[in-house]
Design a protein around this motif. Structure first.
Motif, short mmCIF file in Angstrom:
data_model
loop_
_atom_site.label_atom_id
_atom_site.label_comp_id
_atom_site.label_asym_id
_atom_site.label_seq_id
_atom_site.Cartn_x
_atom_site.Cartn_y
_atom_site.Cartn_z
N TRP A 39 9.67 -48.40 31.81
CA TRP A 39 9.79 -47.03 31.34
C TRP A 39 11.16 -46.80 30.69
CZ3 TRP A 39 6.01 -43.65 30.83
CH2 TRP A 39 6.34 -42.33 30.51
N MET A 40 12.20 -47.38 31.28
CA MET A 40 13.53 -47.26 30.69
C MET A 40 13.59 -47.93 29.32
SD MET A 40 17.14 -48.74 32.22
CE MET A 40 16.51 -50.43 32.21
N ALA A 41 13.02 -49.15 29.22
CA ALA A 41 13.03 -49.87 27.96
C ALA A 41 12.23 -49.13 26.89
CB ALA A 41 12.47 -51.28 28.15
N ALA A 42 11.03 -48.62 27.25
CA ALA A 42 10.21 -47.91 26.29
C ALA A 42 10.85 -46.60 25.85
CB ALA A 42 8.83 -47.65 26.89
N ALA A 43 11.43 -45.87 26.80
CA ALA A 43 12.04 -44.57 26.47
C ALA A 43 13.27 -44.73 25.58
CB ALA A 43 12.42 -43.83 27.75
N GLN A 48 13.88 -37.94 21.16
CA GLN A 48 14.14 -36.98 22.22
C GLN A 48 12.90 -36.13 22.52
OE1 GLN A 48 16.90 -37.14 23.82
NE2 GLN A 48 17.36 -35.20 24.82
N GLU A 49 12.16 -35.78 21.47
CA GLU A 49 10.95 -34.97 21.67
C GLU A 49 9.87 -35.74 22.39
OE1 GLU A 49 12.52 -35.41 18.84
OE2 GLU A 49 13.52 -33.46 18.68
N PRO A 56 3.14 -37.64 29.12
CA PRO A 56 4.04 -38.66 28.58
C PRO A 56 3.28 -39.78 27.89
CG PRO A 56 3.85 -38.87 30.96
CD PRO A 56 3.14 -37.62 30.59
N THR A 57 3.93 -40.41 26.93
CA THR A 57 3.33 -41.54 26.22
C THR A 57 3.78 -42.85 26.86
OG1 THR A 57 5.18 -41.53 24.65
CG2 THR A 57 3.22 -40.27 24.06
N THR A 61 5.54 -43.88 20.14
CA THR A 61 4.67 -43.61 18.99
C THR A 61 5.33 -44.02 17.68
OG1 THR A 61 3.74 -41.73 20.20
CG2 THR A 61 3.33 -41.83 17.83
N ASN A 62 6.58 -43.62 17.52
CA ASN A 62 7.37 -44.00 16.34
C ASN A 62 8.70 -44.60 16.83
OD1 ASN A 62 5.59 -42.93 14.23
ND2 ASN A 62 6.13 -40.92 15.11
N PRO A 63 8.71 -45.90 17.10
CA PRO A 63 9.93 -46.53 17.64
C PRO A 63 11.15 -46.29 16.74
CG PRO A 63 8.07 -48.04 17.71
CD PRO A 63 7.62 -46.87 16.90
#
Length: 287
Positions: A39-43, A48-49, A56-57, A61-63
């Motif tokens: 989750w940390m890596a993906a976030a 910010q949005e 949550p995704t 969606t748009n890295p």
């Protein structure tokens, strides 16, 4: 063809109900540990949005790399990483040098009360830092060591040396004495024997103590924030905790900073995992 006894025992273990429970427990532990890391890596690659989206995704969606740019640019993460590297490497080097000699003395030399010393070292290694952080602050303030690398290195060495000595002693006590006795017959001093003969054999214990010390100093927060009120020697955990301002919290930059601080530790453990396991095993068996 009849199966070998070892194969039969392995099959029986796999069929035993406890074997399945252990595997299930290990799987749950892996998931519980890996999920926050993922989750940390993906976030860290989300906007910010998207980080605050509901629901949550699971995947970005748009890295984007904007969070890393914010962490290293606006919030000076590179400076904090450099400070942590200097403090952690210096503390680890001093701890390993002292632990090697102290561990060898406890393992080989006729030290009176070595068992009591080992128990004392183990007790000191679990002593809570919060109990001494206030007097430590007063001492360092009187010595002018606040907001400096040395002001962190000295207490880190003092706190992590006992556990490193414990590891080194348990690692060295299991080594064969034959090579040391041969070096002694050849006229080598204790120091020469330790550095030329024992040191190459003690690498698993050194790697284990080194990884534990480096990780502990790299992630330490309480003393780092107490002894540093300025950016001059502020380390990564404190720097990340102070990201943002009174009115905004840059969660993306915080995730990016946490990810950047986690990568060195992960690489260190992966590179030296065999030596760490070997060092811990020798300590457990021979200690």
């Amino acid at each position: 063809m009849n199966a070998s006894p070892g194969t039969s025992r392995a099959v029986r273990r796999r069929r035993h109900p406890w074997f399945n429970l252990v595997n299930l427990g290990a799987l749950i532990l892996v998931v519980v540990t890996a999920l926050p890391l993922y989750w940390m890596a993906a976030a860290s690659f989300k906007s910010q949005e998207e980080i605050g989206a509901n629901p949550p995704t699971l995947f970005p969606t748009n890295p984007t790399l904007d969070n890393y740019g914010d962490a290293f640019g606006t919030n000076s993460l590179g400076h904090y990483l450099l400070n942590s590297t200097v403090v952690a490497l210096s503390s680890t080097a001093v701890v390993l040098g002292l632990a090697l000699f102290a561990g060898y003395a406890l393992a080989r030399l006729p030290v009176r009360g070595s068992g009591t010393i080992m128990v004392g070292l183990l007790m000191i290694s679990v002593f809570p830092a919060i109990a001494v952080v206030t007097p430590l602050y007063l001492v360092e303030r009187s010595l002018g060591l606040l907001n400096s690398h040395l002001g962190l290195i000295i207490p880190y060495v003092a706190f992590h040396l006992p556990f490193a000595v414990w590891i080194m002693r348990n690692s060295l006590v299991g080594l064969p004495r034959g090579l040391e006795e041969a070096a002694e017959i050849d006229g080598a001093s204790i120091t020469r024997t330790l550095l030329s003969v024992v040191l190459p054999l003690a690498r698993p214990g050194l790697f284990t103590a080194g990884v534990f010390t480096f990780t502990a100093t790299w992630t330490e927060f309480l003393m780092a924030i107490t002894l540093n009120s300025e950016d001059s020697a502020r380390t990564v955990p404190v720097g990340i905790a102070l990201f943002g301002s009174e009115y905004s919290i840059p969660y993306g930059a915080i995730f990016a900073g946490a990810m950047s601080a986690t990568v060195p530790i992960a690489i260190l453990v992966l590179v030296f995992r065999r030596s760490i396991i070997s060092g811990l095993t020798s300590g457990a068996v021979k200690g």
